[in-house]
Each structure stands twice: as C-alpha cells, then as structure tokens.
Design a protein around this motif. Structure first.
Motif, short mmCIF file in Angstrom:
data_model
loop_
_atom_site.label_atom_id
_atom_site.label_comp_id
_atom_site.label_asym_id
_atom_site.label_seq_id
_atom_site.Cartn_x
_atom_site.Cartn_y
_atom_site.Cartn_z
N VAL A 12 -5.09 2.86 -2.18
CA VAL A 12 -5.49 3.34 -0.85
C VAL A 12 -6.29 4.64 -0.98
O VAL A 12 -7.37 4.80 -0.40
CB VAL A 12 -4.25 3.55 0.05
N LYS A 13 -5.79 5.56 -1.80
CA LYS A 13 -6.48 6.85 -1.97
C LYS A 13 -7.85 6.64 -2.61
O LYS A 13 -8.85 7.24 -2.20
CB LYS A 13 -5.61 7.78 -2.82
N ALA B 259 -2.94 0.66 4.52
CA ALA B 259 -1.74 0.62 3.67
C ALA B 259 -0.71 -0.28 4.33
O ALA B 259 -0.01 0.13 5.27
CB ALA B 259 -1.19 2.03 3.47
N GLY C 111 0.79 -1.24 0.00
CA GLY C 111 0.00 0.00 0.00
C GLY C 111 0.81 1.28 0.00
O GLY C 111 0.25 2.37 -0.10
N THR C 112 2.15 1.16 0.10
CA THR C 112 3.00 2.35 0.03
C THR C 112 3.65 2.49 -1.35
O THR C 112 4.37 3.45 -1.60
CB THR C 112 4.13 2.28 1.09
N GLY D 183 -0.19 0.67 -5.05
CA GLY D 183 -0.82 0.54 -3.74
C GLY D 183 -1.25 1.87 -3.15
O GLY D 183 -2.36 1.99 -2.61
N SER D 184 -0.40 2.89 -3.26
CA SER D 184 -0.76 4.19 -2.67
C SER D 184 -1.97 4.79 -3.40
O SER D 184 -2.82 5.43 -2.78
CB SER D 184 0.44 5.15 -2.70
N LYS D 185 -2.07 4.53 -4.70
CA LYS D 185 -3.23 5.03 -5.46
C LYS D 185 -4.48 4.23 -5.13
O LYS D 185 -5.59 4.78 -5.09
CB LYS D 185 -2.92 4.98 -6.96
N SER E 164 2.67 -2.67 4.39
CA SER E 164 3.93 -2.94 3.69
C SER E 164 4.95 -3.34 4.74
O SER E 164 4.74 -3.13 5.94
CB SER E 164 4.40 -1.72 2.89
#
Ligand SMILES: NC(=O)c1ccc[n+]([C@@H]2O[C@H](COP(=O)([O-])OP(=O)(O)OC[C@H]3O[C@@H](n4cnc5c(N)ncnc54)[C@H](OP(=O)(O)O)[C@@H]3O)[C@@H](O)[C@H]2O)c1
Length: 250
Positions: A21-22, A33, A12-13, A17-19, A35
């Motif tokens: 989560v958002k 998130a 999630g980082t 993954g970060s996108k 990791s």
C-alpha cells in the motif's frame, strides 16, 4: 508519470500488504488496504463488490495459519475463486497473487498444499493474472530459527536459502500489478544465496544469541522432504536488493 491507477491490496493491513500500500502511494497510485477487519473479506465475499469498483488491479497477500491442509486449501482456494469472480464482474484488468518458490514441489507441507490450491484456483479462473513466487522473508527467519530449536541447539535442513526482505517483495508485487499480466508465474528471491545454517547463524549472531546451529540432510521443511535447491529458484528470477545485514541494521 503513467496514469494513476487504483489497486486493491487484499491483506493490505499485513506485513507485505501494508508495504505494498505504501509503495503504491509512493509511486503515485491509489491503494485500497482491504482486510476482513475493515469489512472486505475475500473468504466470505463480504465487501468485495464495492471495494473492486473502478479498480485496475488486485494484489492478494492475504494469509491464514493452520496446520490442517484442508482448512488452508479451503481458505486460499475459496478466497481466490471469490476474488477472481468479483474482479471479472467489476472489469478489473489484473490479479496478482503472492505465492512461494517451488511450492509445487513442497506440497507434502500442508501450508504449501494450500498455496498450491491458491495458484490452481487463480490459473483456472479465466481472469488475467500474475503469480509471484517469493522465497522466505527476512522477517520469517526468527520464526524459522525458533521452529528448528530444541534443547538449546538449532538443527536445520542442509539446504540453500535465499531470503528476501518484505520491502523488496512489496516493490516487486507493485511492479507486477502495474504491468501486463503474465498469465504465469515469476520467481523472486533475495540478493544472497547461502546455506540455511549460515544465514540462521548470521541472524542469531546479530541478536546476540550464541546457540549452536547445525545442519543435517535428513531434516525436513515442516513435513516436506527437501534437497539442496528446494527453497531457492531453479531458473531465472527477480532479485531483491536488501541483504540480511542491511535489514538487521535497519
Ligand atoms: N512468510 C514467508 O516467508 C512467505 C514467503 C513467500 C510468500 N508468503 C506469502 O505472503 C503472503 C502474505 O504474508 P504476510 O506475512 O504479509 O501475512 P500477514 O502479515 O499475516 O497478513 C495477512 C493479511 O491478510 C488479511 N486477511 C486474512 N484473512 C482475510 C480475509 N478473509 N479477507 C481479507 N483479508 C484477510 C489480514 O487482515 P485481517 O486480519 O484484518 O483480515 C492481514 O492483512 C501469504 O499469502 C504468504 O503465503 C510468505
């Protein structure tokens, strides 16, 4: 709006993954998130039990880079077995994994062999799942252009290419995770199909890089022999919206 769900994003980082989560948060759901740097490690199993408690779904977009087929296969296979086992113990309803279009036909490439090991571990786990196979990301084109460059010329395989923006990949993964498990695979590709050569040319032009780009049918894809349709979906697929031109502009 549908009931709020809790979705754990393994990796999630990272880029996707970060996108994801958002996106989950934007559409009103709870996203974790996960990791290894925040104590949740899919490969060793550290932190999985606590992270998965109360989760409705898991999206696995973890990644590792190696040129050793056994190392990559061990990472993706072991991580997927750990995750699906922990998900079943925690009562998680759905496992979504991100893979690559035509991965089963490209296994001469060590990384693709590792992704195939991931798919096989998920499909044989007994956990309800959806495997989303995406084409190459817009964000990966720079790496590809660099990898095929030598002596000031970029020489690429003479094949079709249909890249997709990471944001579109994240949106499709979230939609899959909130929906019913397919217990099978879905293909996902960008809005434009063109020659690999022309898309690398467009990318370099936008960067002000005038290096010549040529195509040759004899060039492989990182060790895997390729033909015209090797990197694009052969049947039905989900289509992303963001073109390379829009992505470069943004
Ligand atoms: N590049 C492409 O064009 C393409 C196309 C189709 C599919 N894919 C797939 O897309 C996926 C995501 O790629 P990406 O570019 O978003 O990756 P990325 O940016 O490299 O992110 C990888 C993530 O995985 C986490 N991670 C690594 N080892 C972990 C472990 N043992 N346990 C938990 N988390 C771990 C990392 O965080 P920590 O470092 O904190 O662990 C990071 O959050 C990959 O599986 C790849 O095969 C890529």
């Amino acid at each position: 709006m549908s009931k709020m769900k809790r979705v754990v994003v393994i990796g999630g980082t990272g880029l996707i993954g970060s996108k994801a989560v958002k996106r989950l948060q934007d559409v009103g759901h709870e996203a974790v998130a996960a990791s290894s740097r925040n104590g949740i490690n899919a490969y060793t199993g550290e932190g999985l039990e606590a992270a998965l408690t109360g989760a409705d779904a898991v999206i696995d977009v973890s990644n590792m880079m190696s040129f050793d087929k056994d190392v990559i296969s061990d990472f993706f296979g072991t991580s997927s077995r750990n995750l699906t086992t922990a998900e079943q113990a925690a009562g998680v309803r759905h496992h979504v994994a991100l893979s690559i279009v035509n991965v089963d036909k490209l296994a001469a490439n060590p990384y693709m062999a590792g992704k195939l090991a991931q798919e096989e571990a998920v499909a044989s786990s007994g956990q309800a799942y959806t495997i989303v196979r995406a084409t190459q990301f817009h964000e990966f084109i720079e790496t590809l252009a660099g990898a095929y460059a030598a002596d000031g010329v970029v020489k690429v395989p003479d094949i079709d290419f249909q890249p997709i923006a990471a944001r579109d990949v994240a949106a499709a993964l979230v939609e899959a995770a909130l929906g019913e498990p397919k217990n099978g695979t879905l293909d996902l590709a960008g809005p434009e199909r063109a020659s690999f050569e022309s898309l690398i040319r467009a990318f370099l032009d936008a960067k002000g890089d005038g290096s010549p780009v040529t195509a040759d049918a004899g060039i492989d894809y990182f060790g895997a022999p390729v033909a015209r349709g090797s990197l694009v979906p052969g049947g039905e697929y989900i289509k992303g919206q963001i073109t390379i031109a829009q992505w470069l502009k943004a």
